[in-house]
Enzyme design. Structure first.
Site, PDB file in Angstrom:
ATOM      1  N   ARG A 138     -25.096 -68.122  38.996  1.00 24.34           N
ATOM      2  CA  ARG A 138     -25.619 -68.796  38.105  1.00 24.34           C
ATOM      3  C   ARG A 138     -25.121 -70.083  37.826  1.00 24.34           C
ATOM      4  O   ARG A 138     -25.778 -70.853  37.303  1.00 24.34           O
ATOM      5  CB  ARG A 138     -25.139 -67.930  36.499  1.00 24.34           C
TER       6      ARG A 138
ATOM      7  N   HIS B 113     -27.193 -73.599  37.540  1.00 24.70           N
ATOM      8  CA  HIS B 113     -27.130 -74.357  36.233  1.00 24.70           C
ATOM      9  C   HIS B 113     -26.671 -75.650  36.596  1.00 24.70           C
ATOM     10  O   HIS B 113     -26.915 -76.723  35.777  1.00 24.70           O
ATOM     11  CB  HIS B 113     -26.119 -73.633  35.328  1.00 24.70           C
TER      12      HIS B 113
ATOM     13  N   ASN C 150     -23.783 -72.947  29.009  1.00 21.36           N
ATOM     14  CA  ASN C 150     -22.851 -72.943  29.878  1.00 21.36           C
ATOM     15  C   ASN C 150     -21.809 -72.224  29.376  1.00 21.36           C
ATOM     16  O   ASN C 150     -20.992 -71.970  30.116  1.00 21.36           O
ATOM     17  CB  ASN C 150     -22.463 -74.046  30.425  1.00 21.36           C
TER      18      ASN C 150
ATOM     19  N   HIS D  33     -31.142 -62.752  38.633  1.00 15.25           N
ATOM     20  CA  HIS D  33     -30.938 -61.987  37.393  1.00 15.25           C
ATOM     21  C   HIS D  33     -30.590 -60.429  37.798  1.00 15.25           C
ATOM     22  O   HIS D  33     -30.132 -59.467  37.144  1.00 15.25           O
ATOM     23  CB  HIS D  33     -32.113 -61.926  36.259  1.00 15.25           C
TER      24      HIS D  33
END
Length: 322
Positions: A63, A67, A95, A192
């Site tokens: 992740r 990001h 975040n 995911h």
């Protein structure tokens, strides 16, 4: 004489433009072969050890990479700490739940001892993301390296991260702005498979969804009831939530199977089944895990090229600019 002066002026202007105009870095998979041949091994061993002590590390590192690249490109801006005069990306609302920065810090400290001022923090994240996927049973790929670290990180920029409430049209537009297509959107959403979400990111789908429907009609009814039991209102358990697929520690295609069954946790997950441009890809990945693995690896390489520049720096510590 006039011609010489004109040529000299043209050369001076051209040289100045080269100095000030940001240029896209050319990445390759042999960037550290001579300068730091042990870089890959050091990063792998560090994230492997971190994952053994904390099974949440793989999902968090993956992740982190997404990001980072989605905001300002892959420049490790997500690693910079806030200062009294600036709130950094890592403290932006999307975040706040990104964790395990220590794994990248540890790898960086070891690399600075082995080959000082050589391996960028941005490259460490990219390599670590590949390693945690492979460690979890997913595909591997050659990580292109040569990124430099950025010097700017602003919390307000995180508003541009795709929210779990976006519909398919919004998701496709968001990815397109970064040069990523519909197949990249669907493939990268498969990350995911390692994820977990707190109730706050999906509870709006479970009660008072609209003036017509109490529960989001795209959800499997029994699944929605199960989630309502885990996420009651008011919810006093701030750690409550749901894994984004049923095999949360394994990188596989179960995520897509669940979306096809109406069991996507986020509205943005389930939305992939609502648009004809993405639906067939979801269904293909649900049927064929090897196809998903190939496309995920290709999209991760493509994501790793977003916004890469060569006029940054190699940070000595990932949390602060030099």
């Amino acid at each position: 004489m006039a011609a010489f002066a004109s040529n000299l002026l043209s050369f001076a202007i051209s040289f100045l433009l080269i100095l000030i105009w940001p240029s896209k870095a050319v990445l390759n998979d042999h960037y550290y072969d001579q300068a730091c041949p042990q870089a890959g091994k050091i990063i792998f061993e560090t994230v492997r050890n971190a994952s053994m002590h904390d099974p949440k590390v793989p999902a968090r590192v993956l992740r982190m990479f997404f990001h980072d690249c989605f905001i300002r490109g892959c420049d490790a801006s997500i690693l910079l700490d806030s200062t009294p005069g600036n709130q950094a990306e890592k403290d932006g609302p999307p975040n706040v739940s990104v964790r395990s920065f220590y794994a990248i810090d540890d790898a960086k400290a070891k690399l600075e001892m082995a080959c000082p001022h050589t391996v960028s923090c941005a490259d460490i994240i990219a390599i670590a993301a590949r390693d945690v996927v492979a460690m979890s049973g997913g595909p591997s790929w050659n990580v292109l390296t040569g990124r430099k670290d950025g010097r700017v990180s602003k919390a307000n920029d995180t508003i541009n991260l795709p929210a779990p409430t976006l519909n398919a049209v919004q998701l496709i537009q968001s990815f397109a702005k970064r040069g990523l297509g519909v197949k990249d959107l669907v493939a990268l959403s498969g990350g995911h498979t390692l994820g977990f979400s707190h109730c706050s990111s999906f509870e709006a789908r479970l009660q008072n969804f609209s003036s017509v429907h109490d529960i989001d009609p795209s959800m499997n009814t029994q699944f929605a009831r199960d989630l309502r039991r885990k996420c009651p209102k008011p919810n006093k358990d701030h750690s409550a939530g749901e894994f984004l697929d049923s095999t949360s520690s394994a990188f596989d295609n179960d995520y897509y199977k669940r979306v096809v069954e109406g069991k996507g946790v986020f509205g943005s997950d389930q939305a992939l089944l609502d648009d004809h441009r993405s639906r067939w890809i979801v269904e293909s990945f649900a049927r064929d895990q090897s196809l998903f693995f190939r496309e995920f690896a290709a999209s991760m390489v493509k994501l790793g090229n977003v916004g890469v520049i060569e006029n940054g720096e190699v940070r000595l510590k990932c949390r602060v600019v030099n």
